[in-house]
Scaffold this active site. Structure first.
Site, PDB file in Angstrom:
ATOM      1  CG  ASP A 183      -0.357  -0.074   2.537  1.00 28.91           C
ATOM      2  OD1 ASP A 183       0.872  -0.232   2.622  1.00 28.91           O
ATOM      3  OD2 ASP A 183      -1.080   0.029   3.537  1.00 28.91           O
ATOM      4  CE1 TYR A 199       7.611   3.689   1.157  1.00 24.90           C
ATOM      5  CE2 TYR A 199       7.380   5.011  -0.827  1.00 24.90           C
ATOM      6  CZ  TYR A 199       8.012   4.009  -0.123  1.00 24.90           C
ATOM      7  OH  TYR A 199       9.063   3.324  -0.698  1.00 24.90           O
ATOM      8  CG  PHE A 224       8.630  -0.266  -3.710  1.00 23.93           C
ATOM      9  CD1 PHE A 224       8.965  -0.622  -2.408  1.00 23.93           C
ATOM     10  CD2 PHE A 224       8.049  -1.217  -4.526  1.00 23.93           C
ATOM     11  CE1 PHE A 224       8.718  -1.906  -1.929  1.00 23.93           C
ATOM     12  CE2 PHE A 224       7.804  -2.507  -4.065  1.00 23.93           C
ATOM     13  CZ  PHE A 224       8.140  -2.848  -2.762  1.00 23.93           C
ATOM     14  CG  HIS A 283       9.092  -6.091   1.350  1.00 28.16           C
ATOM     15  ND1 HIS A 283       9.639  -4.900   1.792  1.00 28.16           N
ATOM     16  CD2 HIS A 283       7.934  -5.758   0.730  1.00 28.16           C
ATOM     17  CE1 HIS A 283       8.847  -3.905   1.447  1.00 28.16           C
ATOM     18  NE2 HIS A 283       7.806  -4.382   0.810  1.00 28.16           N
TER      19      HIS A 283
END
Length: 251
Positions: free
Chosen positions: A88, A90, A101, A216
């Site tokens: 989702d 920031y 990202f 991740h």
């Protein structure tokens, strides 16, 4: 400069302001995404999501980003050659710009993005960029898609399981249904949960597909087994695989 031109320029440059209302008509997408987006917005799940976000805004919640569909504006379906999935947006002030990202220019790099650039430097020999906006990637056919497209300030995953996933699954399936080569970079368990959808859809439609999976890029997992993100080599593998098929993507 006219108002229309100013609005277009603001969208391309990115705005990290909060969402002011449920206004899909003001969230432009490339024309070939319209059928998927329109079908979702008119569905019961889409209408339920609209009510949820309206209620949260009326309750005083600060919601990001201002343009939830920005990835679909900058990267048309026909142009997608790489998909990078995030969870989702920031959730800090000024950060989210509607691309997984990516952070708005001038923002401090979040830890996950810092590790992406660290692996980029290790893998491709490129120095860290001066800022963290990935608009340049998006404009080359890298779909930077979060599986949930809004979030509340300081509340990660606050809009998860409210309906966005139905849309983003449909978008992923639309990408995988095209008979053109595509690479999927699945970093972390949340993104890797989409591997079955990608592989089944791609196989049914004859898409040449490369699915690469690693931990991740978060500092909590980037260097840990089973597949550390740092050292995974996904960016160079993506470029080499696409180059063999006549496609150039520069990270």
């Amino acid at each position: 400069m006219g108002r229309a031109r100013e609005a277009d320029l603001a969208l391309i440059q990115g705005k990290s302001d909060p969402l002011t209302g449920w206004s899909p008509a003001h969230w432009p997408v490339a024309p070939d995404w319209v059928p998927s987006v329109s079908a979702f917005l008119s569905s019961p799940v889409g209408q339920q999501l609209a009510r949820f976000i309206q209620q949260r805004l009326q309750a005083g919640a600060v919601v990001y980003p201002a343009q939830p569909f920005r990835a679909l504006q900058l990267t048309p379906l026909s142009a997608v050659r790489v998909v990078i999935l995030g969870q989702d947006p920031y959730h800090g002030p000024g950060q989210a710009e509607g691309l997984a990202f990516s952070v708005a220019p001038g923002q401090r790099l979040p830890p996950s993005l810092r590790n992406i650039f660290k692996e980029r430097q290790r893998d491709l020999g490129l120095p860290p960029p001066a800022q963290g906006s990935l608009v340049g990637w998006a404009q080359q056919g890298v779909l930077l898609l979060n599986t949930c497209l809004t979030v509340e300030q300081t509340q990660p995953a606050s809009h998860a399981r409210q309906g966005w996933e139905a849309l983003t699954d449909a978008l992923i399936a639309a990408v995988a249904a095209r008979p053109v080569p595509c690479v999927y970079l699945l970093w972390g368990a949340h993104a890797q949960a989409k591997a079955g959808l990608i592989q089944t859809t791609a196989a049914a439609h004859g898409q040449q597909t490369l699915v690469l999976q690693a931990n991740h890029p978060s500092p909590l997992s980037a260097n840990r087994p089973p597949v550390p993100f740092i050292g995974c080599g996904h960016l160079s593998q993506t470029q080499a695989w696409l180059a063999q098929r006549g496609v150039s993507v520069l990270f």
